[in-house]
Design an enzyme around this catalytic site. Sequence first.
Site, short mmCIF file in Angstrom:
data_model
loop_
_atom_site.label_atom_id
_atom_site.label_comp_id
_atom_site.label_asym_id
_atom_site.label_seq_id
_atom_site.Cartn_x
_atom_site.Cartn_y
_atom_site.Cartn_z
CG ASP A 1 -1.86 1.14 1.28
OD1 ASP A 1 -2.54 1.39 0.27
OD2 ASP A 1 -1.94 1.79 2.34
CG ASP B 1 -2.11 7.28 -0.69
OD1 ASP B 1 -1.00 7.47 -1.24
OD2 ASP B 1 -3.19 7.49 -1.25
#
Length: 189
Positions: A1, A3
Amino acid sequence: DLDKTVIAKASVVAFSRPLHRAGMLSRRTMLRAAWGQLLYAQFGATPEKLEKLRASVLQLTKGWDQAEISSIVREQLADVIEPIVFDEALERIRDHQRQHHKVFIVSASPEEVVAPIAQLLGVDEAIATRAELDADGRYSGRTERYVYAQDKVTAIEAAASRDGLDLSRCWAYSDSATDIPMLSAVGHP
């Protein structure tokens, strides 16, 4: 991931100042985005709220030229992203690379932002949301591919199949419960 896992804030929010300077975002829009980011950081967001946010961002960008956005991101990349990369995330990326693991960044953020960040970090590939473009290379206000929640699993399964990777021998990292499907799909969440 990506952010809040690899970088300390939402990648799209990180580029709000350069987009404002380019005349693409008003000051009011930037303030609303900052307020929304603060609320999300403090209280999280329901899937319904995230979908509403996604729809509003798509409408905001409708008509923007993809090439111009890509140019702004690439020009500002080092100044905007390098200061907000988490040291621990970069250490983990480098550790996996030393072990000859293929490293992907998988994100719901737009590929015009995610791919250059992946390049900056020296990872193998970016898998990200792809906006639909019209015949003139402008955003239509719709997505062609949305890489979020269960759709992240679909995307990583396709990449694993293409590259001959066994997901039970893979790692995944995230800061969010929306990534539980992705984390559940790998052997080392």
